[in-house]
Scaffold this active site. Structure first.
Site, PDB file in Angstrom:
ATOM      1  N   PHE A 141       0.816  -1.221   0.000  1.00 37.73           N
ATOM      2  CA  PHE A 141       0.000   0.000   0.000  1.00 37.73           C
ATOM      3  C   PHE A 141       0.849   1.270   0.000  1.00 37.73           C
ATOM      4  O   PHE A 141       0.519   2.245   0.676  1.00 37.73           O
ATOM      5  CB  PHE A 141      -0.956   0.009   1.202  1.00 37.73           C
ATOM      6  CG  PHE A 141      -1.444  -1.344   1.620  1.00 37.73           C
ATOM      7  CD1 PHE A 141      -1.354  -1.778   2.922  1.00 37.73           C
ATOM      8  CD2 PHE A 141      -1.966  -2.224   0.674  1.00 37.73           C
ATOM      9  CE1 PHE A 141      -1.781  -3.030   3.301  1.00 37.73           C
ATOM     10  CE2 PHE A 141      -2.395  -3.482   1.043  1.00 37.73           C
ATOM     11  CZ  PHE A 141      -2.289  -3.903   2.373  1.00 37.73           C
ATOM     12  N   CYS A 142       1.945   1.260  -0.744  1.00 31.34           N
ATOM     13  CA  CYS A 142       2.835   2.422  -0.829  1.00 31.34           C
ATOM     14  C   CYS A 142       3.362   2.825   0.545  1.00 31.34           C
ATOM     15  O   CYS A 142       3.502   4.019   0.848  1.00 31.34           O
ATOM     16  CB  CYS A 142       2.127   3.613  -1.486  1.00 31.34           C
ATOM     17  SG  CYS A 142       1.689   3.334  -3.204  1.00 31.34           S
ATOM     18  N   ASN A 143       3.639   1.814   1.383  1.00 32.88           N
ATOM     19  CA  ASN A 143       4.200   2.080   2.705  1.00 32.88           C
ATOM     20  C   ASN A 143       5.164   0.950   3.047  1.00 32.88           C
ATOM     21  O   ASN A 143       4.858   0.060   3.850  1.00 32.88           O
ATOM     22  CB  ASN A 143       3.094   2.191   3.754  1.00 32.88           C
ATOM     23  CG  ASN A 143       3.589   2.724   5.094  1.00 32.88           C
ATOM     24  OD1 ASN A 143       4.753   2.574   5.443  1.00 32.88           O
ATOM     25  ND2 ASN A 143       2.695   3.336   5.853  1.00 32.88           N
TER      26      ASN A 143
END
Length: 824
Positions: free
Chosen positions: A369-371
């Site tokens: 999730f882009c983390n």
């Protein structure tokens, strides 16, 4: 969308149908032009955008005194703006250099800011969540606390990966020095990444005053996409630096030389090019829907997330095969809005969870999730593992679940304000059906889990299905008003209430030596008009009390559209057919129009009911108002054929600064204005009307009535002076015991083209005025007075003598802005 279970609200909220309907209705009823232009549609756009800015600040419990809204293309663009504009001090200078610190549990867009800081020779320092709790040990000694080197610390209010909510108290703790991300002298500023947090939780910036707050609106409303904002604390806004300048950001520049002056407004300075104005207008409807459904995200209904949280924890104990990492979103008693439940099931365990969920028409999100930082922390993935996975062909966002038997990410489910208990039940049934073995299922069937999942959902629980069952806004129900005949001419015998002996007087310049007009016929007042409702019909009187804003009740009310923007005859000519009249004895305003039952509004404020306070804009000034209720709103909406409301200026905020630098008016005096555009009074001369009448009649080829022309110019005071346009040479005037200062000429707009009896337009009137005045459209003069002590009664009467004082070889300048001013 029937049959879909949408559990990716952290990715994007779902937009309700009522939002789209309100927005499309708005576009059908209004024309919105480029806000950088000066035409009617463009000014409507500008005013609506400013109203939306206020609405955003209101939603976050703050004001324009503390924060500025800068619209961007999204949260990512807002973060990039901060990285580029922050006043970094690079390495290699005499004073200590800046640091950019960020929590490792941050979105890619935050971590990516280090690319910009590195190019500026500024060091970036990643901070793990547990390290910030230990940072009290980094507190500097007193002798090092006076350093002013700016540092920036960024952290998310809510992790977009896990739903973990980090303490908002960190903001003040870091700014005060109680917590210190790294031990280095300087002043800390805080960037609070609120994109995930504000989609499901209220944020009070009045309490938690971060310096920068980036957001994306589709996370809140689902529509529009591609629009975000950066909320900038005004204390740091002047320190921000900018090199590139785009359209709309320059006050002045030269193409052939290195000369550029930015606009004073922080928002205008940083909003390069034309903002996405239609999307911004859609936000107003988004906030309306959100407020109706959730009450500013603050209702007290039980959350489906809490329901799922409890049962998922129970399932994790029933099965060793159900590899649940954690339900890491917060569960708080009485917290109504569902949070993120992330890292629920390890991605790659058995059949792919996301693909199986798709078979059940359940929409979830898988991956990191882009983390990456949070993904490593929760799944135990090392830096070497990330690099090894990349060499194996795995990149962010692909569908590779396993590399060397190890999961590459997790499954995230997240709820929104329209989620229902049915959504939670559907997901639980899916988990039981696809992730549990036969023996696990038998154990589950004997437990309370399946019993709970079979329980009926409360009948009163709000779900997505009831979004469009909201009660209609307009109800024409007030038919108990007593009928009153239209009054076109009223004489009053009025004395100011006891204790209000102070009256309005002009502030006479102490430096000017005026010349009195000598000789000639006497000048008298022939007509007095007030306009209780801005842009509606005139109410003619023979004498009338003067208040501290002009004629008593003049332009105290105005009609606004569904976006809270003032409506005038420019957009709605039929406003001139609305006839308000004031009854001072009965303390009511009676409103009449052809084909409508008369309706009345009390002259008293807050008559027994709690007022709905809002803020509207009148010619770039924000004024505090309150709504006059559903009955009168329905009356105007029915007559005008479009949603609108009547609002009144609030008495506790009637002093707004007069923007013109007027000779003779003390600059320290706070002049009181009603909902007028430019000044307290507008005066015209019958002799000037007669001269113009001849020219227009000749151009039209038909005679004109002088009364028709007088009404077109919508003056408060009509006088009969011997010479046409001699009023433009006056500096001051006295009418009876009242004294006035001349502010300047009135630059006319297209409202004079509207027949005030029929509402029909004829462009010839403005063209004739321009031809008669040498391509200028000035007609009439503005008057102001200031409150000074006087024992005279404050009454303006027809027949009173007018004594002018001439200007001394000075020219009264037109309004300082390029906007056309009209009396409204």
């Amino acid at each position: 969308i029937s049959g879909i279970t949408y559990l990716d609200h952290a990715g994007s909220a779902l937009f309700p149908e009522s939002l789209l309907k309100a927005f499309t209705d708005d576009l059908r009823n209004n024309v919105y032009g480029n806000p950088h232009s000066q035409n009617i549609s463009s000014k409507l756009t500008h005013d609506t955008i400013e109203h939306v800015r206020y609405r955003i600040l209101q939603h976050f419990h703050t004001t324009a005194e503390d924060y500025t809204i800068i619209f961007t293309s999204g949260c990512t663009a807002a973060l990039k703006l901060v990285a580029e504009a922050f006043p970094w001090i690079p390495e290699g200078t005499k004073q200590p250099s800046s640091r950019f610190c960020y929590l490792t549990d941050s979105h890619t867009s935050v971590v990516g800011m280090r690319g910009i800081t590195a190019s500026m020779n500024v060091l970036s320092v990643p901070i793990k969540p547990k390290e910030i709790l230990l940072s009290e040990k980094n507190k500097l000694p007193a002798e090092e606390q006076n350093c002013t080197t700016p540092h920036l610390f960024s952290y998310p209010a809510q992790s977009n990966f896990s739903g973990t909510k980090y303490p908002l108290s960190w903001i003040q703790d870091i700014k005060s020095g109680k917590l210190c991300p790294v031990k280095i002298p300087g002043k800390w500023f805080v960037l609070l990444d609120a994109a995930s947090y504000v989609s499901s939780s209220p944020l009070d910036l009045g309490v938690h005053q971060a310096d920068f707050i980036p957001i994306s609106f589709y996370k809140i409303f689902g529509f529009p996409t591609g629009l975000g904002a950066l909320l900038v604390n005004n204390r740091i806004a002047p320190l921000l630096r900018k090199t590139y300048f785009g359209g709309g950001t320059a006050a002045a520049y030269l193409a052939g030389e290195d000369f550029y002056i930015p606009r004073k407004s922080i928002a205008e300075r940083f909003e390069d090019g034309t903002v996405s104005f239609l999307d911004i207008i859609a936000l107003k409807h988004g906030f309306d829907v959100l407020e109706k459904l959730t009450g500013h995200l603050a209702s007290s209904l039980h959350s489906p997330f809490g329901y799922l949280y409890t049962l998922m924890a129970l399932l994790s104990h029933l099965s060793s095969r159900l590899n649940i990492i954690s339900c890491t979103g917060e569960l708080r008693t009485g917290h109504s809005i569902p949070d993120v439940a992330s890292s629920v099931v390890k991605r790659g365990e058995g059949s792919p969870v996301d693909k199986m969920a798709s078979l059940y028409n359940i929409h979830v999100r898988t991956g990191c999730f882009c983390n990456t930082g949070a993904c490593q922390m929760h799944l135990g993935i090392s830096n070497e593992d990330i690099q090894r996975n990349l060499q194996a062909g795995h990149v962010c966002g692909d569908d590779i679940d396993l590399v060397d038997g190890h999961p590459t990410g997790s499954v995230r489910i997240s709820f929104g304000y329209m989620s229902s208990f049915e959504d939670a039940q559907t997901f639980l049934k899916f988990i039981v059906a696809t992730r549990l073995s036969k023996s696990d299922t038998e154990n589950a069937s004997q437990s309370s889990v399946t019993k709970t999942t079979r329980q009926s959902v409360p009948d009163d629980h709000p779900s997505f299905n009831n979004l469009d069952k909201l009660s209609p806004i307009l109800h024409v129900s007030d038919r108990e008003l007593r009928k009153k005949s239209s009054a076109t001419m009223t004489t009053v015998n009025w004395q100011p209430p006891e204790g209000e002996a102070e009256s309005i007087r002009a502030a006479v310049s102490e430096t000017a030596v005026p010349t009195c007009r000598r000789g000639g016929k006497p000048i008298t007042v022939t007509n007095i008009y007030l306009y209780p409702i801005k842009s509606c019909s005139a109410f003619e009187v023979t004498e009338w009390p003067v208040g501290n804003q002009g004629l008593l009740y003049d332009r105290n009310w105005m009609v606004v559209n569904q976006n809270g923007v003032c409506m005038t005859q420019k957009q709605e000519p039929r406003l001139c057919l609305v006839n308000p009249s004031i009854d001072l004895e009965q303390k009511i305003m009676v409103i009449q129009a052809e084909g409508m039952d008369p309706i009345s509004v009390s002259l008293e404020e807050n008559t027994g009911k709690e007022a709905v306070i809002c803020e509207s804009k009148v010619c770039s000034h924000r004024v505090k108002t309150y709504d006059c209720g559903e009955g009168i709103a329905a009356w105007f909406s029915l007559f005008l054929g479009r949603p609108c409301r009547l609002i009144r200026q609030s008495s506790d905020m009637k002093n707004r600064p007069h923007q013109k630098n007027t000779k003779g008016l003390a600059p320290t005096t706070n002049i009181s204005l009603s909902l007028v555009n430019e000044a307290q009074y507008l005066l015209i001369n019958v002799a000037s009307i007669l001269e113009l009448k001849e020219l227009i009649s000749a151009r039209l080829g038909e005679p004109l009535e002088i009364d028709e022309l007088i009404r077109r110019f919508r003056a408060n005071i009509v006088i009969s002076a011997p010479e046409s346009f001699e009023e433009e040479e006056w500096a001051e005037i006295s009418i009876g015991a009242l004294q006035f200062q001349v502010v300047g000429p009135c630059s006319r707009c297209q409202i004079i083209c509207i027949d005030q009896q029929s509402g029909e337009r004829n462009k010839e009137f403005l063209q004739s005025l321009s031809a008669a005045r040498g391509r200028k459209t000035n007609f009439g003069i503005y008057l102001m007075n200031q409150p000074l002590h006087s024992s005279f009664p404050d009454i303006l009467s027809v027949g009173s003598q007018v004594l002018p004082v001439l200007k001394e070889n000075t020219e009264i300048q037109p309004p300082t802005s390029s906007e056309e001013k009209c009396s409204g």
